[in-house]
Design an enzyme around this catalytic site. Structure first.
Site, PDB file in Angstrom:
ATOM      1  CE  LYS A 134     -33.911 -16.832 -35.926  1.00  0.00           C
ATOM      2  NZ  LYS A 134     -34.536 -18.074 -35.525  1.00  0.00           N
ATOM      3  CE  LYS A 152     -26.785 -20.266 -23.515  1.00  0.00           C
ATOM      4  NZ  LYS A 152     -26.890 -20.477 -24.875  1.00  0.00           N
ATOM      5  CE  LYS A 182     -23.039 -22.309 -33.138  1.00  0.00           C
ATOM      6  NZ  LYS A 182     -23.323 -23.303 -32.100  1.00  0.00           N
TER       7      LYS A 182
HETATM    8  P1  ADP Z   1     -24.779 -21.408 -29.445  1.00  0.00           P
HETATM    9  O1  ADP Z   1     -25.379 -20.549 -28.352  1.00  0.00           O
HETATM   10  O2  ADP Z   1     -23.310 -21.516 -29.323  1.00  0.00           O
HETATM   11  O3  ADP Z   1     -25.267 -21.021 -30.825  1.00  0.00           O
HETATM   12  P2  ADP Z   1     -26.579 -23.611 -29.787  1.00  0.00           P
HETATM   13  O4  ADP Z   1     -27.780 -22.713 -29.712  1.00  0.00           O
HETATM   14  O5  ADP Z   1     -26.212 -24.209 -31.094  1.00  0.00           O
HETATM   15  O6  ADP Z   1     -25.313 -22.856 -29.168  1.00  0.00           O
HETATM   16  O7  ADP Z   1     -26.716 -24.738 -28.669  1.00  0.00           O
HETATM   17  C1  ADP Z   1     -27.216 -26.015 -28.859  1.00  0.00           C
HETATM   18  C2  ADP Z   1     -27.632 -26.532 -27.502  1.00  0.00           C
HETATM   19  O8  ADP Z   1     -26.484 -26.583 -26.617  1.00  0.00           O
HETATM   20  C3  ADP Z   1     -28.645 -25.622 -26.824  1.00  0.00           C
HETATM   21  O9  ADP Z   1     -29.942 -26.123 -26.978  1.00  0.00           O
HETATM   22  C4  ADP Z   1     -28.270 -25.663 -25.365  1.00  0.00           C
HETATM   23  O10 ADP Z   1     -29.042 -26.664 -24.713  1.00  0.00           O
HETATM   24  C5  ADP Z   1     -26.836 -26.116 -25.333  1.00  0.00           C
HETATM   25  N1  ADP Z   1     -25.939 -25.015 -24.925  1.00  0.00           N
HETATM   26  C6  ADP Z   1     -25.317 -24.131 -25.743  1.00  0.00           C
HETATM   27  N2  ADP Z   1     -24.540 -23.279 -25.051  1.00  0.00           N
HETATM   28  C7  ADP Z   1     -24.681 -23.615 -23.752  1.00  0.00           C
HETATM   29  C8  ADP Z   1     -24.134 -23.106 -22.521  1.00  0.00           C
HETATM   30  N3  ADP Z   1     -23.272 -22.088 -22.506  1.00  0.00           N
HETATM   31  N4  ADP Z   1     -24.497 -23.702 -21.378  1.00  0.00           N
HETATM   32  C9  ADP Z   1     -25.358 -24.751 -21.384  1.00  0.00           C
HETATM   33  N5  ADP Z   1     -25.908 -25.270 -22.489  1.00  0.00           N
HETATM   34  C10 ADP Z   1     -25.584 -24.723 -23.665  1.00  0.00           C
END
Ligand code: ADP
Ligand code: TRP
Length: 320
Positions: free
Chosen positions: A110, A189, A192
């Site tokens: 951060k 990957k 969001k």
């Molecule tokens: P984003 O990357 O969309 O912000 P988050 O960080 O909110 O997603 O993700 C919440 C949880 O969902 C993470 O701890 C992770 O375990 C899982 N996750 C998110 N994106 C993926 C992905 N592309 N493949 C596998 N697991 C994922």
């Protein structure tokens, strides 16, 4: 065995969240006494809009309940329904050296991104340690990015026990490494932050549009195609049975089968896969009292467990 995890209330769930996180959380329900909470105190470090936080909290609860969380098996609650964690955070703050917290990767990331860190962000791992220790959790399933926070938790618990006697349980992390990284519409990957997500719950039109946006090469309709290096097939795999997958791969290799056809098949299968969850979600949206009541009841159970630990802790540190 008590298994505990926390989830940040962070917006519209996508299929990466479903296969990467939600499904694992539901499996835990079978393995021990599961505690799962919505980390709304933690969310304050980055999300200062009160309406947004309330909305995200209830949305997360609805989505998890719709997708298979069983509140009879899992103690499902809001972190802030157990304010005792803040009390334990304060006590643990005195076990945490500034140097230890300065070494936390998430904090350093951060800083590197130019955030002006507040003390909440800096002491985030201490609150997380309190979350874990207050319920005497044995196992903490988390993504790799959270592993260091669990190590900090172990450190603080050992320091506490060395100073005040054996009160806290030293937890272990369980890294969800076996979980495949779900690719997004551009092959990176799904996340969001990359704008490449396919939402689980949205209008048919919006989901279809996301599927149609999946990036492919530009081979013409008649040309044979390589199913092993295709984003559409990579996502189709998540939903298809072996036979269905083999059929799609054969069509790719044979030619006269366009990416548009494959995307349409993926969309239909996905739409069908999430149909029961969509229905459940609609029911829950029309019964928000049930959702809040579920969280309230979970909070009550969690508070009782937390209060037991805190009685021991207060006595040990000299606050009683
Ligand atoms: P984003 O990357 O969309 O912000 P988050 O960080 O909110 O997603 O993700 C919440 C949880 O969902 C993470 O701890 C992770 O375990 C899982 N996750 C998110 N994106 C993926 C992905 N592309 N493949 C596998 N697991 C994922
Ligand atoms: N920090 C975790 C995350 O961002 C969420 C969390 C808060 C958590 N408290 C926890 C996870 C306690 C496990 C245990 O994903």
């Amino acid at each position: 065995m008590r298994i505990l995890s926390g989830i940040q209330p962070s917006g519209v769930p996508h299929i990466g969240n479903y296969f990467g996180m939600m499904q694992q959380a539901f499996e835990l329900q079978q393995q021990g006494e599961a505690f799962l909470f919505i980390a709304d105190y933690h969310a304050l470090t980055t999300s200062p809009n009160p309406e947004e936080l309330r909305k995200r909290t209830i949305e997360l609860a609805i989505n998890y309940l719709a997708c298979g969380l069983d509140p009879k098996r899992t103690v499902f609650f809001r972190q802030s329904d157990v304010p005792q964690v803040c009390e334990l955070t304060w006590i643990l703050n005195n076990m945490a050296t500034v140097g230890l917290l300065e070494r936390a990767h998430s904090y350093k990331d951060k800083l590197a991104k130019g955030f002006m860190p507040n003390n909440g962000l800096f002491s985030y791992p201490v609150l997380m340690a309190a979350d874990i220790l207050i319920y005497k959790s044995d196992v903490v399933p988390v993504g790799r990015d959270q592993k260091q926070h669990v190590e900090i938790t172990r450190d603080l618990a050992i320091r506490f026990n060395t100073t005040y006697g054996d009160i806290l349980t030293i937890p272990k992390s369980k890294i969800l490494d076996h979980v495949a990284i779900i690719p997004g519409t551009d092959g990176q990957k799904m996340s969001k932050s990359y704008n490449n997500t396919i939402p689980i719950f949205d209008s048919k039109k919006a989901i279809r549009k996301a599927v149609m946006n999946i990036v492919t090469d530009c081979k013409g309709l008649e040309e044979p195609k390589d199913p092993e290096n295709c984003n559409v097939v990579a996502l189709y795999k998540l939903f298809a049975g072996e036979q269905q997958l083999a059929e799609m791969k054969a069509k790719y290799r044979a030619g006269n089968y366009g990416y548009g056809h494959a995307k349409q098949e993926l969309f239909e299968l996905m739409w069908e896969f999430f149909a029961p969850m969509r229905q459940k979600r609609e029911e829950l949206e029309n019964n928000l009292d049930y959702v809040w009541e579920t969280l309230r009841r979970g909070g009550e159970k969690a508070r009782a467990a937390a209060e037991e630990t805190m009685n021991e802790v207060r006595l040990a540190v000299g606050l009683r």
